[in-house]
Design a protein around this motif. Structure first.
Motif, PDB file in Angstrom:
ATOM      1  N   UNK A   1       0.687  -1.135   0.203  1.00  0.00           N
ATOM      2  CA  UNK A   1      -0.056   0.149  -0.026  1.00  0.00           C
ATOM      3  C   UNK A   1       0.779   1.309  -0.056  1.00  0.00           C
ATOM      4  N   UNK A   2       1.925   1.246   0.608  1.00  0.00           N
ATOM      5  CA  UNK A   2       2.752   2.241   0.786  1.00  0.00           C
ATOM      6  C   UNK A   2       3.451   2.783  -0.669  1.00  0.00           C
ATOM      7  N   UNK A   3       3.897   1.589  -1.094  1.00  0.00           N
ATOM      8  CA  UNK A   3       4.651   1.775  -2.635  1.00  0.00           C
ATOM      9  C   UNK A   3       3.690   2.219  -3.558  1.00  0.00           C
ATOM     10  N   UNK A   4       2.330   1.744  -3.512  1.00  0.00           N
ATOM     11  CA  UNK A   4       1.483   2.292  -4.203  1.00  0.00           C
ATOM     12  C   UNK A   4       1.181   3.758  -4.343  1.00  0.00           C
ATOM     13  N   UNK A   5       1.026   4.057  -3.019  1.00  0.00           N
ATOM     14  CA  UNK A   5       0.616   5.495  -2.515  1.00  0.00           C
ATOM     15  C   UNK A   5       1.785   6.439  -3.033  1.00  0.00           C
ATOM     16  N   UNK A   6       3.045   6.024  -2.939  1.00  0.00           N
ATOM     17  CA  UNK A   6       4.332   6.774  -3.462  1.00  0.00           C
ATOM     18  C   UNK A   6       4.378   6.845  -4.924  1.00  0.00           C
ATOM     19  N   UNK A   7       3.697   5.988  -5.662  1.00  0.00           N
ATOM     20  CA  UNK A   7       3.625   5.821  -7.253  1.00  0.00           C
ATOM     21  C   UNK A   7       3.232   7.336  -7.707  1.00  0.00           C
ATOM     22  N   UNK A   8       2.585   7.998  -7.066  1.00  0.00           N
ATOM     23  CA  UNK A   8       2.190   9.370  -7.518  1.00  0.00           C
ATOM     24  C   UNK A   8       2.920  10.570  -6.544  1.00  0.00           C
ATOM     25  N   UNK A   9       2.737  11.675  -7.249  1.00  0.00           N
ATOM     26  CA  UNK A   9       3.341  12.801  -6.432  1.00  0.00           C
ATOM     27  C   UNK A   9       2.303  12.989  -5.117  1.00  0.00           C
ATOM     28  N   UNK A  10       2.742  13.534  -4.028  1.00  0.00           N
ATOM     29  CA  UNK A  10       2.010  13.340  -3.021  1.00  0.00           C
ATOM     30  C   UNK A  10       0.576  14.152  -3.118  1.00  0.00           C
ATOM     31  N   UNK A  11       0.835  15.555  -3.996  1.00  0.00           N
ATOM     32  CA  UNK A  11      -0.342  16.350  -4.262  1.00  0.00           C
ATOM     33  C   UNK A  11      -1.276  15.600  -5.154  1.00  0.00           C
ATOM     34  N   UNK A  12      -0.764  14.619  -5.973  1.00  0.00           N
ATOM     35  CA  UNK A  12      -1.847  13.845  -6.766  1.00  0.00           C
ATOM     36  C   UNK A  12      -2.418  12.654  -5.988  1.00  0.00           C
ATOM     37  N   UNK A  13      -1.793  12.140  -4.968  1.00  0.00           N
ATOM     38  CA  UNK A  13      -2.384  11.477  -3.974  1.00  0.00           C
ATOM     39  C   UNK A  13      -3.481  11.834  -3.231  1.00  0.00           C
ATOM     40  N   UNK A  14      -3.159  13.260  -2.854  1.00  0.00           N
ATOM     41  CA  UNK A  14      -4.239  13.956  -1.887  1.00  0.00           C
ATOM     42  C   UNK A  14      -5.276  14.406  -2.834  1.00  0.00           C
ATOM     43  N   UNK A  15      -5.203  14.712  -4.181  1.00  0.00           N
ATOM     44  CA  UNK A  15      -6.445  14.989  -4.891  1.00  0.00           C
ATOM     45  C   UNK A  15      -6.965  13.880  -5.477  1.00  0.00           C
ATOM     46  N   UNK A  16      -6.562  12.762  -5.480  1.00  0.00           N
ATOM     47  CA  UNK A  16      -7.523  11.471  -5.819  1.00  0.00           C
ATOM     48  C   UNK A  16      -8.130  10.974  -4.570  1.00  0.00           C
ATOM     49  N   UNK A  17      -7.425  11.138  -3.441  1.00  0.00           N
ATOM     50  CA  UNK A  17      -8.164  10.659  -2.304  1.00  0.00           C
ATOM     51  C   UNK A  17      -9.460  11.471  -1.957  1.00  0.00           C
ATOM     52  N   UNK A  18      -9.373  13.006  -2.282  1.00  0.00           N
ATOM     53  CA  UNK A  18     -10.347  13.669  -1.886  1.00  0.00           C
ATOM     54  C   UNK A  18     -11.347  13.484  -2.908  1.00  0.00           C
ATOM     55  N   UNK A  19     -11.137  12.996  -4.071  1.00  0.00           N
ATOM     56  CA  UNK A  19     -11.978  12.809  -5.442  1.00  0.00           C
ATOM     57  C   UNK A  19     -12.956  11.486  -4.824  1.00  0.00           C
ATOM     58  N   UNK A  20     -12.351  10.598  -4.382  1.00  0.00           N
ATOM     59  CA  UNK A  20     -12.485   9.257  -4.017  1.00  0.00           C
ATOM     60  C   UNK A  20     -13.829   9.359  -2.821  1.00  0.00           C
ATOM     61  N   UNK A  21     -13.183  10.216  -1.827  1.00  0.00           N
ATOM     62  CA  UNK A  21     -13.942  10.677  -0.411  1.00  0.00           C
ATOM     63  C   UNK A  21     -15.280  11.140  -1.096  1.00  0.00           C
ATOM     64  N   UNK A  22     -15.303  12.109  -1.937  1.00  0.00           N
ATOM     65  CA  UNK A  22     -16.630  12.641  -2.244  1.00  0.00           C
ATOM     66  C   UNK A  22     -17.330  11.440  -3.098  1.00  0.00           C
ATOM     67  N   UNK A  23     -16.895  10.704  -3.979  1.00  0.00           N
ATOM     68  CA  UNK A  23     -17.383   9.680  -4.531  1.00  0.00           C
ATOM     69  C   UNK A  23     -18.268   8.484  -3.429  1.00  0.00           C
ATOM     70  N   UNK A  24     -17.383   8.342  -2.553  1.00  0.00           N
ATOM     71  CA  UNK A  24     -17.727   7.226  -1.625  1.00  0.00           C
ATOM     72  C   UNK A  24     -19.021   7.964  -0.799  1.00  0.00           C
ATOM     73  N   UNK A  25     -18.899   9.119  -0.566  1.00  0.00           N
ATOM     74  CA  UNK A  25     -20.196   9.831   0.069  1.00  0.00           C
ATOM     75  C   UNK A  25     -21.363   9.951  -0.538  1.00  0.00           C
ATOM     76  N   UNK A  26     -21.066  10.140  -1.816  1.00  0.00           N
ATOM     77  CA  UNK A  26     -22.354   9.974  -2.718  1.00  0.00           C
ATOM     78  C   UNK A  26     -22.714   8.730  -2.807  1.00  0.00           C
ATOM     79  N   UNK A  27     -21.984   7.497  -3.000  1.00  0.00           N
ATOM     80  CA  UNK A  27     -22.241   6.235  -3.123  1.00  0.00           C
ATOM     81  C   UNK A  27     -22.947   5.788  -1.796  1.00  0.00           C
ATOM     82  N   UNK A  28     -22.621   6.191  -0.514  1.00  0.00           N
ATOM     83  CA  UNK A  28     -22.980   5.820   0.624  1.00  0.00           C
ATOM     84  C   UNK A  28     -24.443   6.495   0.837  1.00  0.00           C
ATOM     85  N   UNK A  29     -24.624   7.824   0.473  1.00  0.00           N
ATOM     86  CA  UNK A  29     -26.066   8.474   0.601  1.00  0.00           C
ATOM     87  C   UNK A  29     -26.926   7.739  -0.363  1.00  0.00           C
ATOM     88  N   UNK A  30     -26.564   7.213  -1.338  1.00  0.00           N
ATOM     89  CA  UNK A  30     -27.361   6.438  -2.243  1.00  0.00           C
ATOM     90  C   UNK A  30     -27.657   5.182  -1.977  1.00  0.00           C
TER      91      UNK A  30
END
Length: 80
Positions: free
Chosen positions: A6-35
């Motif tokens: 998991x840590x190797x995969x996390x570091x496969x992208x720039x930290x700013x990209x990982x943060x952006x992707x994690x935020x995007x996934x959290x928004x998706x997960x919240x939407x999915x959970x809501x529905x």
């Protein structure tokens, strides 16, 4: 070694990209959970409905939120 993956995969992208992707996934997960839908693995139809909602929202004045959502959801699936 598997525990380090998991840590190797996390570091496969720039930290700013990982943060952006994690935020995007959290928004998706919240939407999915809501529905009451599974966020992971995501069904293509559900992702499509989410993207339509993003496109129609006032926050999506550019393609950036859509692109972030697609890449964030795909990244989370790839890393899992």
């Amino acid at each position: 070694m598997a525990g380090e993956l998991p840590e190797v995969l996390r570091k496969s992208r720039a930290e700013s990209t990982t943060i952006k992707y994690e935020g995007a996934f959290r928004r998706w997960r919240a939407w999915a959970n809501h529905h009451k839908l599974a966020a992971l693995p995501a069904r293509p139809l559900h992702v499509s409905l989410y993207l339509v909602e993003l496109i129609q929202s006032t926050n999506a004045r550019t393609a950036s939120p859509i692109s972030s959502a697609v890449h964030g959801i795909a990244w989370k699936h790839d890393t899992n």
